[in-house]
Design a protein around this motif. Structure first.
Motif, short mmCIF file in Angstrom:
data_model
loop_
_atom_site.label_atom_id
_atom_site.label_comp_id
_atom_site.label_asym_id
_atom_site.label_seq_id
_atom_site.Cartn_x
_atom_site.Cartn_y
_atom_site.Cartn_z
N PHE A 143 0.83 -1.20 0.00
CA PHE A 143 0.00 0.00 0.00
C PHE A 143 0.87 1.25 0.00
O PHE A 143 0.61 2.22 -0.72
CB PHE A 143 -0.94 -0.01 1.21
CG PHE A 143 -1.78 1.24 1.34
CD1 PHE A 143 -2.62 1.67 0.32
CD2 PHE A 143 -1.72 2.02 2.50
CE1 PHE A 143 -3.39 2.82 0.44
CE2 PHE A 143 -2.48 3.17 2.64
CZ PHE A 143 -3.31 3.58 1.60
N LEU A 157 3.94 1.67 -1.16
CA LEU A 157 4.55 1.92 -2.47
C LEU A 157 3.51 2.31 -3.51
O LEU A 157 3.75 3.16 -4.37
CB LEU A 157 5.33 0.68 -2.92
CG LEU A 157 6.53 0.30 -2.04
CD1 LEU A 157 7.25 -0.90 -2.62
CD2 LEU A 157 7.51 1.45 -1.88
N GLN A 158 2.33 1.69 -3.43
CA GLN A 158 1.27 2.04 -4.38
C GLN A 158 0.82 3.49 -4.19
O GLN A 158 0.53 4.18 -5.16
CB GLN A 158 0.08 1.10 -4.23
CG GLN A 158 0.31 -0.24 -4.89
CD GLN A 158 -0.95 -1.08 -4.85
OE1 GLN A 158 -1.22 -1.76 -3.88
NE2 GLN A 158 -1.75 -1.01 -5.90
N SER A 159 0.79 3.92 -2.93
CA SER A 159 0.37 5.30 -2.66
C SER A 159 1.37 6.30 -3.23
O SER A 159 1.11 7.49 -3.27
CB SER A 159 0.18 5.52 -1.16
OG SER A 159 1.45 5.72 -0.55
N ARG A 160 2.56 5.78 -3.65
CA ARG A 160 3.55 6.65 -4.27
C ARG A 160 3.57 6.48 -5.79
O ARG A 160 4.53 6.85 -6.46
CB ARG A 160 4.94 6.35 -3.70
CG ARG A 160 5.04 6.54 -2.19
CD ARG A 160 4.65 7.96 -1.79
NE ARG A 160 4.85 8.21 -0.37
CZ ARG A 160 3.86 8.45 0.49
NH1 ARG A 160 2.60 8.44 0.09
NH2 ARG A 160 4.13 8.69 1.77
N GLY A 161 2.53 5.85 -6.31
CA GLY A 161 2.39 5.81 -7.76
C GLY A 161 2.85 4.52 -8.42
O GLY A 161 2.69 4.36 -9.62
N LEU A 162 3.45 3.61 -7.64
CA LEU A 162 3.92 2.36 -8.24
C LEU A 162 2.75 1.40 -8.39
O LEU A 162 2.06 1.11 -7.42
CB LEU A 162 5.02 1.71 -7.39
CG LEU A 162 6.21 2.58 -7.01
CD1 LEU A 162 7.29 1.73 -6.36
CD2 LEU A 162 6.79 3.29 -8.22
#
Lengths: 425, 254
Positions: free
Chosen positions: A378, A380-385
């Motif tokens: 979550f 890393l995803q919240s940083r666009g990945l």
């Protein structure tokens, strides 16, 4: 006496005359043929291990039985040629049952580094002394019928700037033998790379023995990236003398069934062994890694850090033996194995095995098997990945933490393989 | 900012469930470019849940509508929201061992900007932002949040805010666990972001960050709802009187 049912798999019988033929075709001396015959003697059906014995609890030993005669001397395709792209002290290629290419750079040559065909080398002092035929049936088959071998000998006090690289190409049945002797106080890096696989039908039964004489510093890498479908068993043992340091890096990527039995005997006071490994499995790959750090002398130090990442329905078993002999006081041994499961169907087991026969030691071990942390994902995803990219970053980090301990050239090479593997998942 | 025609962020009638427990019970917000809203409330009131759910945390179920610059992003994944310009500064930033701050940030910046920034250019920008936040350059080579102190983690969140340049940022308890120097640095970062037209929501239960960051709007959040909205003076009032005087009648029964 009741005869065994013919369907029961058993080790190959290896007719005496076939061994003699193999040995004479390779130009071997009598001592070597005697060693082959001795190993052949031990190859009885009873030698197939009981599945209940710990080393074979996770992998069916019959998978490693040769389905063709290992002494068959019919020439096989040598496989792709090897283009050297980096500065090396030595490049050796074992393919089609023979040592094909040997390049030794000027510095190594001048320093007296020896790279020889093991069939004709004078090596009886060492051959079979770190891995004997009584080690197990795979090692007995190898000792009796190995074909294509190399001796690397680095004289005392010699330091090699560039690595020694051995490449072993898997064919239909490949039984290679590697022997490395590091003279007193010598220092070098040697990488044994396994590739190929004869269109995925290959089988490999390899044995490597390494002797690090006193105060030698040997960085050994075992990199396995066979084609999918290859079935292989590799055994490596290093004997590490007083004050010597042996660093072993494992990187396991390929094949369908792979069993590695690797380790070191800390034979002299003050010997140090560090084993660092990563394994990445996918599809239905089956990995079985066994490591051994055997402390036979006092004030010895061993450390192990082994990481496994699995996707799809891959399986991994890891057993890690630390044995500290009664008279090996003042020793330290550490072991850590972490497994990251990237899918619901992947499975990993991790079993530390400690035999500590003296109180005067420091020893610790740790093992984990866990799925990817959803909070990391979550974050890393919240940083666009995107999900897949985030997983790759996490896996890369998980493995790279361990790879950071490796010598620079090995590290870069293995990191590139990890990255390439991640991008195919 | 009052003349902005369209809010950078809005949400309407947002409810959030954790399993079958309703934690957020109907929240409406509208934030314009460069505007700072503070959401203040006692521990356990559900304000962190709201922030995480708005970003798309998979453990939460969100109902309602979430819009970024007028576009409905309610059902988008966290990475899609991030690429559309939304950012969440975590209360507890997660460690990712083995991944350096620099390599992670380069991947994030590339993902959010939709283009690879050349290494040299990226490095220059990173080091300059780190200097703004009084961070040691060696920081770039450390593993992401691994073994970081509370203050280091929060600085890193603000560094990401400045590097990723979102339209809208949720800052979840970014002030907690900071000493006064770190608090000032973090506040400067927030003010710098606001001056670049980032709309922001600061989730906090202390007033002290608001000594350095002046919010345009203060919301009081209790038991899953905004119970009161006012100007900066509301924060001071909360500091003085606590939250008890605002206790909703419905929650007061024993």
């Amino acid at each position: 006496m009741a005869s065994r049912p013919t369907s029961e798999p058993s080790p190959p019988t290896l007719p005496l005359e076939h061994l003699a033929e193999l040995s004479s075709a390779a130009g071997e001396d009598r001592a070597l043929l005697a060693l082959r015959n001795q190993a052949r003697e031990s190859l009885t059906p009873l030698l197939l291990p009981d599945r209940a014995r710990h080393l074979w609890r996770y992998t069916d030993p019959t998978r490693f039985l040769p389905d063709t005669d290992p002494t068959d001397l019919t020439p096989t395709d040598v496989g792709p040629t090897w283009r050297l792209e980096e500065p090396l002290s030595v490049a050796g290629l074992l393919a089609g049952g023979a040592l094909r290419v040997v390049e030794v750079d000027a510095h190594a040559r001048k320093a007296g580094v020896v790279v020889e065909d093991l069939h004709t080398a004078q090596a009886s002092e060492f051959l079979g002394k770190a891995v004997s035929e009584s080690h197990g049936f795979v090692e007995a088959i190898n000792t009796a019928a190995w074909r294509g071998g190399v001796l690397v000998r680095v004289p005392a006090g010699i330091e090699l700037e560039h690595p020694i690289r051995l490449r072993i190409v898997a064919g239909p049945l490949t039984v290679p033998r590697v022997l490395v002797v590091a003279g007193e106080g010598s220092s070098f890096e040697i990488i044994e790379g396994h590739v190929g696989g004869d269109g995925s039908r290959g089988k490999v039964l390899g044995v490597t023995e390494i002797f690090a004489e006193s105060r030698a510093n040997v960085r050994y890498g075992l990199v396995q990236r066979w084609d999918p479908g290859v079935v292989g068993h590799l055994t490596t043992r290093a004997r590490v003398a007083a004050g010597a340091r042996f660093q072993m890096s494992l990187a396991s990527f390929g094949g369908s069934t792979f069993k590695a039995d690797v380790g070191a005997i800390l034979a002299g006071e003050g010997a140090e062994v560090e084993t660092t490994g990563v394994a990445m499995g996918g599809d239905e790959q089956h990995f079985d890694h066994h490591t051994e750090h055997i402390h036979e002398a006092g004030k010895t130090l061993s450390n192990l850090d082994f990481k496994v990442a699995l996707t799809h329905a891959a399986r991994s078993a890891y057993t890690g033996m630390i044995r500290i002999a009664r008279h090996a006081g003042g020793s330290e041994a550490y072991q850590e194995n972490r497994n990251l499961l990237l899918s619901h169907d992947a499975r990993a087991e991790s079993i530390p095995e400690l035999e500590i026969l003296t109180d005067d030691v420091r020893c610790s071990h740790g093992a984990t098997v866990a799925p990817i942390d959803p909070e990391q994902l979550f974050y890393l995803q919240s940083r666009g990945l995107a999900n897949l990219q985030a997983m790759r970053v996490i896996v890369y980090g998980f493995l790279d933490q361990t790879l950071a301990r490796l010598p620079q050239t090995t590290r870069e090479r293995i990191e590139a393989l990890v990255a390439a593997r991640l991008h195919t998942e | 900012m009052s003349d902005s025609s369209q809010p950078v962020f809005s949400c309407k009638d947002v409810h959030v469930w954790i399993a079958d427990k309703e934690v957020v019970k109907g929240v409406d917000l509208e934030i314009s470019a460069g505007e700072i809203h503070a959401i203040m409330g006692p521990n356990g009131s559900g304000k962190s849940t709201l922030a995480n759910a708005l970003m798309g945390h998979p453990a939460y179920t969100l109902e309602g509508t979430v819009k970024l610059a007028g576009e409905d992003v309610t059902s988008l994944s966290p990475d899609e929201k991030a690429r559309k310009g939304m950012f969440l500064a975590f209360q507890y930033p997660v460690a990712v061992p083995g991944v350096t701050v620099a390599s992670f940030l380069r991947a994030a910046v590339s993902a959010v900007r939709g283009t690879e920034t050349p290494v040299r250019e990226f490095r220059k920008e990173l080091l300059s932002r780190m200097e703004d936040l009084a961070m040691d350059p060696a920081f770039a080579g450390r593993y992401l949040n691994d073994g970081f102190s509370g203050g280091e983690k929060k600085r890193l969140e603000i560094l990401q805010l400045l590097m990723l340049k979102p339209r809208f940022a949720l800052l979840d308890e970014t002030d907690s666990g900071l000493d006064i120097d770190a608090l000032k640095v973090v506040a400067e970062g927030i003010n710098a972001a606001a001056s670049q037209d980032v709309g922001m929501v600061l989730v906090t239960h202390y007033q002290r960050l608001l000594n350095y960051v002046r919010p345009h709007v203060v919301h009081v959040f209790m038991d899953g709802r905004i119970v009161r909205t006012g100007g900066p003076e509301l924060a001071l009032e909360l500091e003085e009187r606590g939250y008890d005087w605002l206790e909703p009648a419905a929650a007061g029964g024993v």
